[in-house]
Motif scaffolding. Structure first.
Motif, PDB file in Angstrom:
ATOM      1  N   THR A  68       0.838  -1.206   0.000  1.00 16.85           N
ATOM      2  CA  THR A  68       0.000   0.000   0.000  1.00 16.85           C
ATOM      3  C   THR A  68       0.867   1.248   0.000  1.00 16.85           C
ATOM      4  O   THR A  68       0.563   2.238  -0.659  1.00 16.85           O
ATOM      5  CB  THR A  68      -0.930   0.005   1.231  1.00 16.85           C
ATOM      6  OG1 THR A  68      -1.805  -1.122   1.161  1.00 16.85           O
ATOM      7  CG2 THR A  68      -1.772   1.281   1.281  1.00 16.85           C
ATOM      8  N   LEU A 103      -8.380  -4.610   9.663  1.00 12.72           N
ATOM      9  CA  LEU A 103      -8.803  -3.240   9.404  1.00 12.72           C
ATOM     10  C   LEU A 103      -8.962  -2.481  10.710  1.00 12.72           C
ATOM     11  O   LEU A 103      -9.636  -2.923  11.632  1.00 12.72           O
ATOM     12  CB  LEU A 103     -10.125  -3.235   8.640  1.00 12.72           C
ATOM     13  CG  LEU A 103     -10.532  -1.890   8.042  1.00 12.72           C
ATOM     14  CD1 LEU A 103      -9.532  -1.465   6.978  1.00 12.72           C
ATOM     15  CD2 LEU A 103     -11.917  -1.978   7.439  1.00 12.72           C
ATOM     16  N   TYR A 108      -6.681  -8.706   0.186  1.00 13.63           N
ATOM     17  CA  TYR A 108      -7.284  -7.490   0.729  1.00 13.63           C
ATOM     18  C   TYR A 108      -8.568  -7.806   1.494  1.00 13.63           C
ATOM     19  O   TYR A 108      -8.859  -7.185   2.518  1.00 13.63           O
ATOM     20  CB  TYR A 108      -7.570  -6.493  -0.394  1.00 13.63           C
ATOM     21  CG  TYR A 108      -6.319  -5.838  -0.925  1.00 13.63           C
ATOM     22  CD1 TYR A 108      -5.644  -4.875  -0.177  1.00 13.63           C
ATOM     23  CD2 TYR A 108      -5.795  -6.196  -2.164  1.00 13.63           C
ATOM     24  CE1 TYR A 108      -4.480  -4.281  -0.657  1.00 13.63           C
ATOM     25  CE2 TYR A 108      -4.637  -5.611  -2.643  1.00 13.63           C
ATOM     26  CZ  TYR A 108      -3.983  -4.661  -1.895  1.00 13.63           C
ATOM     27  OH  TYR A 108      -2.849  -4.080  -2.354  1.00 13.63           O
ATOM     28  N   ILE A 126      -9.092  -6.892   5.376  1.00 11.76           N
ATOM     29  CA  ILE A 126     -10.228  -6.116   5.894  1.00 11.76           C
ATOM     30  C   ILE A 126     -10.925  -6.858   7.033  1.00 11.76           C
ATOM     31  O   ILE A 126     -11.300  -6.277   8.046  1.00 11.76           O
ATOM     32  CB  ILE A 126     -11.209  -5.803   4.755  1.00 11.76           C
ATOM     33  CG1 ILE A 126     -10.590  -4.771   3.812  1.00 11.76           C
ATOM     34  CG2 ILE A 126     -12.544  -5.286   5.279  1.00 11.76           C
ATOM     35  CD1 ILE A 126     -11.292  -4.653   2.490  1.00 11.76           C
ATOM     36  N   ILE A 136     -17.995  -2.961   1.204  1.00 10.44           N
ATOM     37  CA  ILE A 136     -16.697  -2.957   0.522  1.00 10.44           C
ATOM     38  C   ILE A 136     -16.747  -4.008  -0.582  1.00 10.44           C
ATOM     39  O   ILE A 136     -17.098  -5.156  -0.340  1.00 10.44           O
ATOM     40  CB  ILE A 136     -15.552  -3.283   1.501  1.00 10.44           C
ATOM     41  CG1 ILE A 136     -15.506  -2.262   2.650  1.00 10.44           C
ATOM     42  CG2 ILE A 136     -14.217  -3.298   0.766  1.00 10.44           C
ATOM     43  CD1 ILE A 136     -14.499  -2.597   3.718  1.00 10.44           C
ATOM     44  N   ILE A 168     -15.769   1.321  -2.055  1.00 10.46           N
ATOM     45  CA  ILE A 168     -16.243   1.342  -0.663  1.00 10.46           C
ATOM     46  C   ILE A 168     -17.378   2.356  -0.586  1.00 10.46           C
ATOM     47  O   ILE A 168     -17.244   3.483  -1.052  1.00 10.46           O
ATOM     48  CB  ILE A 168     -15.111   1.746   0.300  1.00 10.46           C
ATOM     49  CG1 ILE A 168     -13.984   0.715   0.237  1.00 10.46           C
ATOM     50  CG2 ILE A 168     -15.628   1.857   1.721  1.00 10.46           C
ATOM     51  CD1 ILE A 168     -12.821   1.021   1.135  1.00 10.46           C
ATOM     52  N   ILE A 202     -14.431  -5.586  -3.854  1.00  5.50           N
ATOM     53  CA  ILE A 202     -13.041  -5.580  -4.329  1.00  5.50           C
ATOM     54  C   ILE A 202     -12.890  -6.498  -5.546  1.00  5.50           C
ATOM     55  O   ILE A 202     -13.327  -7.652  -5.523  1.00  5.50           O
ATOM     56  CB  ILE A 202     -12.080  -6.058  -3.224  1.00  5.50           C
ATOM     57  CG1 ILE A 202     -12.186  -5.164  -1.980  1.00  5.50           C
ATOM     58  CG2 ILE A 202     -10.646  -6.070  -3.722  1.00  5.50           C
ATOM     59  CD1 ILE A 202     -11.388  -5.683  -0.807  1.00  5.50           C
ATOM     60  N   ALA A 244     -11.445  -1.145  -6.542  1.00  6.05           N
ATOM     61  CA  ALA A 244     -12.221  -1.388  -5.324  1.00  6.05           C
ATOM     62  C   ALA A 244     -13.219  -0.257  -5.114  1.00  6.05           C
ATOM     63  O   ALA A 244     -12.959   0.889  -5.486  1.00  6.05           O
ATOM     64  CB  ALA A 244     -11.301  -1.494  -4.112  1.00  6.05           C
ATOM     65  N   TYR A 257      -7.227   1.066   2.856  1.00  5.70           N
ATOM     66  CA  TYR A 257      -8.551   0.775   3.400  1.00  5.70           C
ATOM     67  C   TYR A 257      -8.727   1.352   4.805  1.00  5.70           C
ATOM     68  O   TYR A 257      -9.826   1.762   5.170  1.00  5.70           O
ATOM     69  CB  TYR A 257      -8.803  -0.744   3.410  1.00  5.70           C
ATOM     70  CG  TYR A 257      -8.939  -1.326   2.034  1.00  5.70           C
ATOM     71  CD1 TYR A 257      -7.829  -1.899   1.385  1.00  5.70           C
ATOM     72  CD2 TYR A 257     -10.154  -1.293   1.363  1.00  5.70           C
ATOM     73  CE1 TYR A 257      -7.946  -2.420   0.122  1.00  5.70           C
ATOM     74  CE2 TYR A 257     -10.272  -1.837   0.090  1.00  5.70           C
ATOM     75  CZ  TYR A 257      -9.173  -2.388  -0.528  1.00  5.70           C
ATOM     76  OH  TYR A 257      -9.303  -2.897  -1.773  1.00  5.70           O
ATOM     77  N   ASN A 258      -7.663   1.364   5.584  1.00  7.24           N
ATOM     78  CA  ASN A 258      -7.775   1.925   6.937  1.00  7.24           C
ATOM     79  C   ASN A 258      -8.280   3.362   6.894  1.00  7.24           C
ATOM     80  O   ASN A 258      -9.217   3.737   7.602  1.00  7.24           O
ATOM     81  CB  ASN A 258      -6.412   1.890   7.644  1.00  7.24           C
ATOM     82  CG  ASN A 258      -6.064   0.508   8.141  1.00  7.24           C
ATOM     83  OD1 ASN A 258      -6.937  -0.231   8.585  1.00  7.24           O
ATOM     84  ND2 ASN A 258      -4.796   0.150   8.063  1.00  7.24           N
TER      85      ASN A 258
END
Length: 321
Positions: free
Chosen positions: A19, A80, A72, A76, A278, A294, A280, A292, A318-319
């Protein structure tokens, strides 16, 4: 996840490192930056096992590994953790909404712009069906010779302000009478229940009937979704700033897809009842491109109005989002 603690730690480290760097991750990098207590040989073995299990892939024979959509999803589910926004980002959000926003359209555009600026990804904000909105008040403002501003206020805010031209001039008392009759007829009603008794309109002089008909036309347009942007997109150019899209033809396909209201509707289909969702990768999004999405519900005055979302690469942060 049926993974050992060691595999979980290594998988999390690969996702975190990728990331940040968008570069294939080697066992040496993981050992130096994340898990020094494991030897490079041990990490290599676990990376190979995670690849066999579908969590990682190797772009080239001699390169490191990168996470797959399956990685991923596991990240999550297991790791996450909501990231606290910094003070600058918090201030940007406060400043964006510390203004007099009465129109649903203004709010929707402000939400889209703010989400895109804070996350540095593209954002999508949709407007759901307006049929359940309840009319609270209708105001008439005399602007000039035969020009009237009609403001329709609902329990979700101002849905529209329209300027109309009436066939003959009215004095102030006539405006008050027309406004009274409009509110008597429409206040407290849902748009979907709109059924104006014709005898009320016919019993008034022609100019009142004209105003009634204009209000009905405005509300019917809202009911059919013709008078408000069904989705607002911000920051599509930011996708080009993501390394995996900088030279990719696929990003053009993604941008063209999200700029189509029908495609956006399909992307959010079946998610309206979910507080947070979410999605993906190609398989989940039913597309030819890897990205992706969200999304979350948003409400105005306690009423569900639509969904707000972020579109970015599969390896998005994602965080933070």
């Amino acid at each position: 996840m049926n993974l050992s603690d060691r595999k979980q730690r290594i998988l999390k480290a690969v996702v975190d490192e990728y990331t940040d760097t968008v570069q294939p991750i080697s066992s040496k990098t993981l050992q130096e930056n994340h898990i020094p207590e494991y030897s490079s040989a041990t990490i290599r073995g676990e990376l190979s096992a995670l690849e066999d299990m579908g969590y990682l892939m190797q772009p080239h024979t001699s390169s490191g590994r990168i996470p797959t959509p399956k990685a991923y999803k596991a990240y999550i589910e297991q790791f996450l953790d909501k990231e606290t926004l910094n003070e600058s980002e918090k201030e940007k959000i406060k400043e964006a909404f510390n203004k007099n926003l009465t129109s649903i359209e203004d709010i929707v555009k402000r939400i889209a712009k703010t989400i895109s600026e804070v996350t540095n990804y593209a954002s999508i904000v949709t407007v759901g069906e307006m049929n359940e909105v309840i009319i609270e008040n209708i105001k008439l403002v005399n602007l000039s010779h035969k020009n009237i501003l009609i403001i329709i206020i609902t329990d979700a805010g101002v849905i529209k302000d329209n300027i109309i031209h009436i066939p003959e001039e009215m004095d102030e008392e006539s405006y008050q009478v027309a406004e009274f009759l409009l509110n008597k007829t429409f206040s407290g009603k849902k748009i979907c229940d709109l059924n104006v008794p014709q005898e009320i309109i016919e019993s008034n002089i022609a100019v009142y009937k004209f105003i009634f008909n204009m209000v009905i036309e405005i509300l019917n347009n809202y009911s059919k979704g013709q008078s408000i942007e069904k989705s607002v997109i911000e920051g599509t150019a930011k996708l080009l700033e993501q390394p995996e899209y900088s030279e990719s033809k696929n990003v053009k396909n993604i941008i063209s897809r999200i700029q189509c209201d029908d495609i956006v509707k399909q992307m959010f289909e079946g998610k309206n009842d979910m507080e947070f969702n979410i999605t993906i990768g190609k398989e989940d999004l039913h597309t030819d491109e890897d990205f992706a999405l969200i999304s979350a519900k948003y409400t105005i005055n306690g009423k569900d109005v639509g969904r707000a979302g972020v579109i970015g690469p599969v390896r998005m942060d994602y965080n933070k989002v």
